[in-house]
Structures are given as structure tokens and as C-alpha cells.
Design a protein around this motif. Structure first.
Motif, PDB file in Angstrom:
ATOM      1  N   ARG A  11       7.748  -6.022   9.184  1.00  0.00           N
ATOM      2  CA  ARG A  11       8.775  -6.612   8.062  1.00  0.00           C
ATOM      3  C   ARG A  11       8.167  -6.909   7.029  1.00  0.00           C
ATOM      4  O   ARG A  11       8.367  -6.577   5.994  1.00  0.00           O
ATOM      5  CB  ARG A  11       9.454  -7.725   8.892  1.00  0.00           C
ATOM      6  CG  ARG A  11      10.628  -8.220   8.219  1.00  0.00           C
ATOM      7  CD  ARG A  11      11.089  -9.214   9.053  1.00  0.00           C
ATOM      8  NE  ARG A  11      11.601  -9.129  10.344  1.00  0.00           N
ATOM      9  CZ  ARG A  11      11.232  -9.505  11.465  1.00  0.00           C
ATOM     10  NH1 ARG A  11      10.103 -10.341  11.390  1.00  0.00           N
ATOM     11  NH2 ARG A  11      11.837  -9.224  12.534  1.00  0.00           N
ATOM     12  N   GLN A  12       6.895  -7.620   7.039  1.00  0.00           N
ATOM     13  CA  GLN A  12       6.262  -7.801   5.895  1.00  0.00           C
ATOM     14  C   GLN A  12       5.681  -6.798   4.934  1.00  0.00           C
ATOM     15  O   GLN A  12       5.841  -6.615   3.662  1.00  0.00           O
ATOM     16  CB  GLN A  12       4.916  -8.682   6.344  1.00  0.00           C
ATOM     17  CG  GLN A  12       4.155  -9.206   4.899  1.00  0.00           C
ATOM     18  CD  GLN A  12       2.962 -10.082   5.243  1.00  0.00           C
ATOM     19  OE1 GLN A  12       3.000 -10.628   6.533  1.00  0.00           O
ATOM     20  NE2 GLN A  12       2.024 -10.595   4.236  1.00  0.00           N
ATOM     21  N   ALA A  13       5.210  -5.686   5.558  1.00  0.00           N
ATOM     22  CA  ALA A  13       4.645  -4.426   4.722  1.00  0.00           C
ATOM     23  C   ALA A  13       5.938  -3.862   4.132  1.00  0.00           C
ATOM     24  O   ALA A  13       5.812  -3.301   3.106  1.00  0.00           O
ATOM     25  CB  ALA A  13       4.095  -3.505   6.234  1.00  0.00           C
ATOM     26  N   PHE A  19       5.108  -0.188   3.034  1.00  0.00           N
ATOM     27  CA  PHE A  19       5.946   1.083   3.873  1.00  0.00           C
ATOM     28  C   PHE A  19       7.265   0.955   2.546  1.00  0.00           C
ATOM     29  O   PHE A  19       8.075   0.104   2.852  1.00  0.00           O
ATOM     30  CB  PHE A  19       6.563   0.709   5.063  1.00  0.00           C
ATOM     31  CG  PHE A  19       5.381   0.802   6.169  1.00  0.00           C
ATOM     32  CD1 PHE A  19       4.194   1.691   6.112  1.00  0.00           C
ATOM     33  CD2 PHE A  19       5.318  -0.126   7.288  1.00  0.00           C
ATOM     34  CE1 PHE A  19       3.273   1.530   6.943  1.00  0.00           C
ATOM     35  CE2 PHE A  19       4.331  -0.171   8.269  1.00  0.00           C
ATOM     36  CZ  PHE A  19       3.266   0.771   8.055  1.00  0.00           C
ATOM     37  N   ALA A  20       7.137   1.830   1.877  1.00  0.00           N
ATOM     38  CA  ALA A  20       8.011   2.076   0.956  1.00  0.00           C
ATOM     39  C   ALA A  20       9.510   2.382   1.464  1.00  0.00           C
ATOM     40  O   ALA A  20       9.440   3.214   2.204  1.00  0.00           O
ATOM     41  CB  ALA A  20       7.891   2.908  -0.307  1.00  0.00           C
ATOM     42  N   PRO A  21      10.753   2.024   0.671  1.00  0.00           N
ATOM     43  CA  PRO A  21      11.871   2.638   1.038  1.00  0.00           C
ATOM     44  C   PRO A  21      11.718   4.295   1.239  1.00  0.00           C
ATOM     45  O   PRO A  21      11.435   4.805   0.405  1.00  0.00           O
ATOM     46  CB  PRO A  21      12.781   2.541  -0.038  1.00  0.00           C
ATOM     47  CG  PRO A  21      12.405   1.293  -0.609  1.00  0.00           C
ATOM     48  CD  PRO A  21      10.913   1.192  -0.534  1.00  0.00           C
ATOM     49  N   GLY A  22      12.386   4.764   2.417  1.00  0.00           N
ATOM     50  CA  GLY A  22      12.234   6.202   2.883  1.00  0.00           C
ATOM     51  C   GLY A  22      10.873   6.852   3.557  1.00  0.00           C
ATOM     52  O   GLY A  22      10.888   7.836   4.252  1.00  0.00           O
ATOM     53  N   ARG A  66      16.624   2.952   2.673  1.00  0.00           N
ATOM     54  CA  ARG A  66      16.602   3.204   1.525  1.00  0.00           C
ATOM     55  C   ARG A  66      18.014   2.680   0.874  1.00  0.00           C
ATOM     56  O   ARG A  66      19.107   3.372   1.343  1.00  0.00           O
ATOM     57  CB  ARG A  66      16.501   4.481   0.921  1.00  0.00           C
ATOM     58  CG  ARG A  66      16.330   4.580  -0.562  1.00  0.00           C
ATOM     59  CD  ARG A  66      16.286   6.185  -1.002  1.00  0.00           C
ATOM     60  NE  ARG A  66      15.197   6.879  -0.387  1.00  0.00           N
ATOM     61  CZ  ARG A  66      14.205   7.065  -0.886  1.00  0.00           C
ATOM     62  NH1 ARG A  66      13.594   6.357  -1.668  1.00  0.00           N
ATOM     63  NH2 ARG A  66      13.176   7.782  -0.231  1.00  0.00           N
ATOM     64  N   LEU A  67      18.026   1.577   0.049  1.00  0.00           N
ATOM     65  CA  LEU A  67      19.301   1.067  -0.219  1.00  0.00           C
ATOM     66  C   LEU A  67      19.864   1.723  -1.377  1.00  0.00           C
ATOM     67  O   LEU A  67      19.111   2.056  -2.301  1.00  0.00           O
ATOM     68  CB  LEU A  67      19.125  -0.564  -0.571  1.00  0.00           C
ATOM     69  CG  LEU A  67      18.583  -1.427   0.371  1.00  0.00           C
ATOM     70  CD1 LEU A  67      18.435  -2.761   0.054  1.00  0.00           C
ATOM     71  CD2 LEU A  67      19.461  -1.129   1.880  1.00  0.00           C
ATOM     72  N   LEU A 145      18.822 -11.126   4.515  1.00  0.00           N
ATOM     73  CA  LEU A 145      19.338 -10.554   3.187  1.00  0.00           C
ATOM     74  C   LEU A 145      18.138 -10.698   2.353  1.00  0.00           C
ATOM     75  O   LEU A 145      18.005  -9.665   1.408  1.00  0.00           O
ATOM     76  CB  LEU A 145      20.463 -11.509   2.893  1.00  0.00           C
ATOM     77  CG  LEU A 145      21.734 -11.385   3.519  1.00  0.00           C
ATOM     78  CD1 LEU A 145      22.579 -12.371   2.967  1.00  0.00           C
ATOM     79  CD2 LEU A 145      22.207 -10.000   3.582  1.00  0.00           C
ATOM     80  N   LEU A 146      17.262 -11.657   2.360  1.00  0.00           N
ATOM     81  CA  LEU A 146      15.896 -11.816   1.393  1.00  0.00           C
ATOM     82  C   LEU A 146      15.089 -10.627   1.756  1.00  0.00           C
ATOM     83  O   LEU A 146      14.651  -9.998   0.764  1.00  0.00           O
ATOM     84  CB  LEU A 146      15.425 -13.207   1.653  1.00  0.00           C
ATOM     85  CG  LEU A 146      14.349 -13.426   0.750  1.00  0.00           C
ATOM     86  CD1 LEU A 146      14.709 -13.609  -0.951  1.00  0.00           C
ATOM     87  CD2 LEU A 146      13.707 -14.789   1.084  1.00  0.00           C
ATOM     88  N   SER A 147      14.697 -10.513   2.871  1.00  0.00           N
ATOM     89  CA  SER A 147      13.786  -9.389   3.250  1.00  0.00           C
ATOM     90  C   SER A 147      14.403  -8.106   2.902  1.00  0.00           C
ATOM     91  O   SER A 147      13.452  -7.269   2.534  1.00  0.00           O
ATOM     92  CB  SER A 147      13.677  -9.583   4.852  1.00  0.00           C
ATOM     93  OG  SER A 147      12.927 -10.408   5.306  1.00  0.00           O
ATOM     94  N   ALA A 148      15.697  -7.748   2.995  1.00  0.00           N
ATOM     95  CA  ALA A 148      15.987  -6.542   2.679  1.00  0.00           C
ATOM     96  C   ALA A 148      15.811  -6.174   1.222  1.00  0.00           C
ATOM     97  O   ALA A 148      15.627  -5.104   0.997  1.00  0.00           O
ATOM     98  CB  ALA A 148      17.548  -6.396   3.221  1.00  0.00           C
ATOM     99  N   VAL A 149      16.122  -7.326   0.477  1.00  0.00           N
ATOM    100  CA  VAL A 149      16.230  -6.929  -0.994  1.00  0.00           C
ATOM    101  C   VAL A 149      14.808  -7.049  -1.690  1.00  0.00           C
ATOM    102  O   VAL A 149      14.800  -6.873  -2.760  1.00  0.00           O
ATOM    103  CB  VAL A 149      17.345  -8.013  -1.639  1.00  0.00           C
ATOM    104  CG1 VAL A 149      16.677  -9.416  -1.818  1.00  0.00           C
ATOM    105  CG2 VAL A 149      17.789  -7.401  -2.883  1.00  0.00           C
ATOM    106  N   GLN A 150      13.928  -7.742  -0.771  1.00  0.00           N
ATOM    107  CA  GLN A 150      12.639  -7.941  -1.431  1.00  0.00           C
ATOM    108  C   GLN A 150      11.946  -6.934  -2.114  1.00  0.00           C
ATOM    109  O   GLN A 150      11.433  -6.792  -3.365  1.00  0.00           O
ATOM    110  CB  GLN A 150      11.646  -8.478  -0.484  1.00  0.00           C
ATOM    111  CG  GLN A 150      10.296  -9.322  -0.993  1.00  0.00           C
ATOM    112  CD  GLN A 150      10.533 -10.752  -1.474  1.00  0.00           C
ATOM    113  OE1 GLN A 150      11.783 -10.943  -1.890  1.00  0.00           O
ATOM    114  NE2 GLN A 150       9.692 -11.490  -1.583  1.00  0.00           N
ATOM    115  N   PRO A 151      11.627  -5.547  -1.458  1.00  0.00           N
ATOM    116  CA  PRO A 151      11.265  -4.502  -2.093  1.00  0.00           C
ATOM    117  C   PRO A 151      11.709  -4.105  -3.439  1.00  0.00           C
ATOM    118  O   PRO A 151      11.162  -3.712  -4.411  1.00  0.00           O
ATOM    119  CB  PRO A 151      11.305  -3.254  -1.089  1.00  0.00           C
ATOM    120  CG  PRO A 151      11.546  -4.036   0.142  1.00  0.00           C
ATOM    121  CD  PRO A 151      12.493  -5.154  -0.268  1.00  0.00           C
TER     122      PRO A 151
END
Length: 221
Positions: A11-13, A19-22, A66-67, A145-151
Motif C-alpha cells: 500500500r505504501q509502495a 509501484f506506479a499505476p498499471g 490506474r484511475l 480514499l486518501l491512499s487511492a489518490v495519493q499517487p
């Protein structure tokens, strides 16, 4: 290492775009990195899948979600609906040590030499406010929600010019908590989230669906 601990590290990564989106999350690779069997890795990925951070496809494995622009707007709209509601509880429950901790995190953000350090302190700042409220279920929702948007918030801070205003907004939130002004805190939270949402939404590349009849339109003239 238990699955919950593995999930937290992944989760932190994801938050920090290690670990980037995708990015595919290969069980064998993760098992080797963590020095465990594939069983706790599968469970950790399942946990992250239920949180929406990871997409699990039968037969294809797991990838970091990937959002889309619509996803980002939905997440920010949910935060805008929920986060101001915790302001009265934060003001009522905050103690001197909480205000001091938030102040220390704000100072860390101001002095951070890179975006990664800023983002870590920012995550802890908001997460601590959620915890101070004592609203356990709301805290869990907001943390997800915060974790999901952080990247994606990294772009707002690192490329879209949001860092300076965010630093000032964090300090204003601390001042409102210290003054016991829940109404001001709620208003500041709304302004803070709305500014980030608008920057990201306006900068997000929207890929229009191709016209399936374009070839016919071009040749039919």
C-alpha cells in the motif's frame, strides 16, 4: 510476515509510486522480495483488491489500479462530502500533543527537499486528523480514499504548483484546530480539497473514444 503487514508495505509502495499505476504485481516476485510463500502474498493482494488499490483478473494476475479522470473526481467528491464532517470531532478531541504533531508534519512538508518526503508527511498529516476525530468508521473510509489518490496528488504538488498553497492551507487548518473553530476548519478542508481536485481534473488527459465510422466518413465523400 502476515498478509496484513505485506499489504501495508505494498500500500505504501503504491502511494509513493514505487509501484506506479498499471504496474503488474507478480506473486512470485513479491514472494521473493518479502521472503514468504505465495499464500500470504495472495491474501495481501486480495486485501488491496477489496480496497480498490489493485485490480485482480482471474488468470491474469494483479495490477495497480490506474484511475481515470472520472475516478479521481469521484474520490475527491467523496472526500469533499465526508472530510469536512469530521471537523467538529477533530476540534473537540484534539489535544496539545496532536496540534504539536500536526505542526511538526507541516514543518516537515515546508522543509522537504523532494516530493516523496512531502507526500509522506502529507499522508500522515491527514491521517492523523482522521485519527484525532475518533470516528473510527469514517477514519477508515477517508484513509482508503486518501491512499487511492495519493499517487496522483504527487502531480499536483510536484508539477502543477500546488505545494506552496497546500503548505499555507495546512498551517491554517492547524490554527483553526488550536482556536477551537470547527466551522473554519471545515471550510479550510473544502478549499484545500477543491483546489487539488480542480488542478488535477484540468490537467488530466482525457482520451476521446475514436469515431468508429471515421474511415467511412472520410471515404464516403
Amino acid at each position: 510476515m502476515p498478509p496484513e503487514a505485506i499489504a501495508e508495505l505494498i500500500r505504501q509502495a503504491i502511494r509513493e509510486k514505487v509501484f506506479a499505476p498499471g504496474t503488474p504485481l507478480v506473486q512470485e516476485d513479491l514472494a521473493q522480495r518479502f521472503g514468504v510463500s505465495r499464500s500470504p502474498i495472495r491474501e495481501a493482494l486480495r486485501i488491496l483488491g477489496t480496497e480498490g488499490l489493485v485490480v485482480l483478473q482471474p488468470g491474469e494476475g494483479a495490477t495497480v489500479r490506474r484511475l481515470s479522470r472520472a475516478d479521481l473526481e469521484e474520490i475527491y467528491d467523496l472526500r469533499l462530502a465526508l472530510e469536512p464532517l469530521i471537523a467538529p470531532a477533530v476540534v473537540a478531541e484534539a489535544r496539545g500533543r496532536d496540534i504539536a504533531h500536526l505542526g511538526s508534519l507541516a514543518a516537515t512538508m515546508i522543509s522537504a527537499e523532494d516530493v516523496d518526503a512531502w507526500m509522506r508527511a502529507n499522508f500522515e498529516f491527514h491521517r492523523h486528523m482522521y485519527q484525532v476525530s475518533g470516528l473510527v468508521r469514517t477514519e477508515g473510509i477517508l484513509a482508503g480514499l486518501l491512499s487511492a489518490v495519493q499517487p496522483y496528488s504527487q502531480e499536483n504538488i510536484g508539477q502543477l504548483g500546488g505545494r506552496q498553497s497546500a503548505d499555507a492551507e495546512h498551517q491554517s487548518m492547524i490554527d483553526a484546530i488550536g482556536a477551537g473553530d470547527a466551522e473554519a476548519l471545515a471550510s479550510l478542508i473544502v478549499d484545500h480539497l477543491r483546489a487539488a481536485r480542480n488542478r488535477l481534473a484540468s490537467a488530466y488527459e482525457t482520451v476521446e473514444s475514436p469515431d468508429p465510422l471515421q474511415m467511412l466518413r472520410a471515404t464516403g465523400r
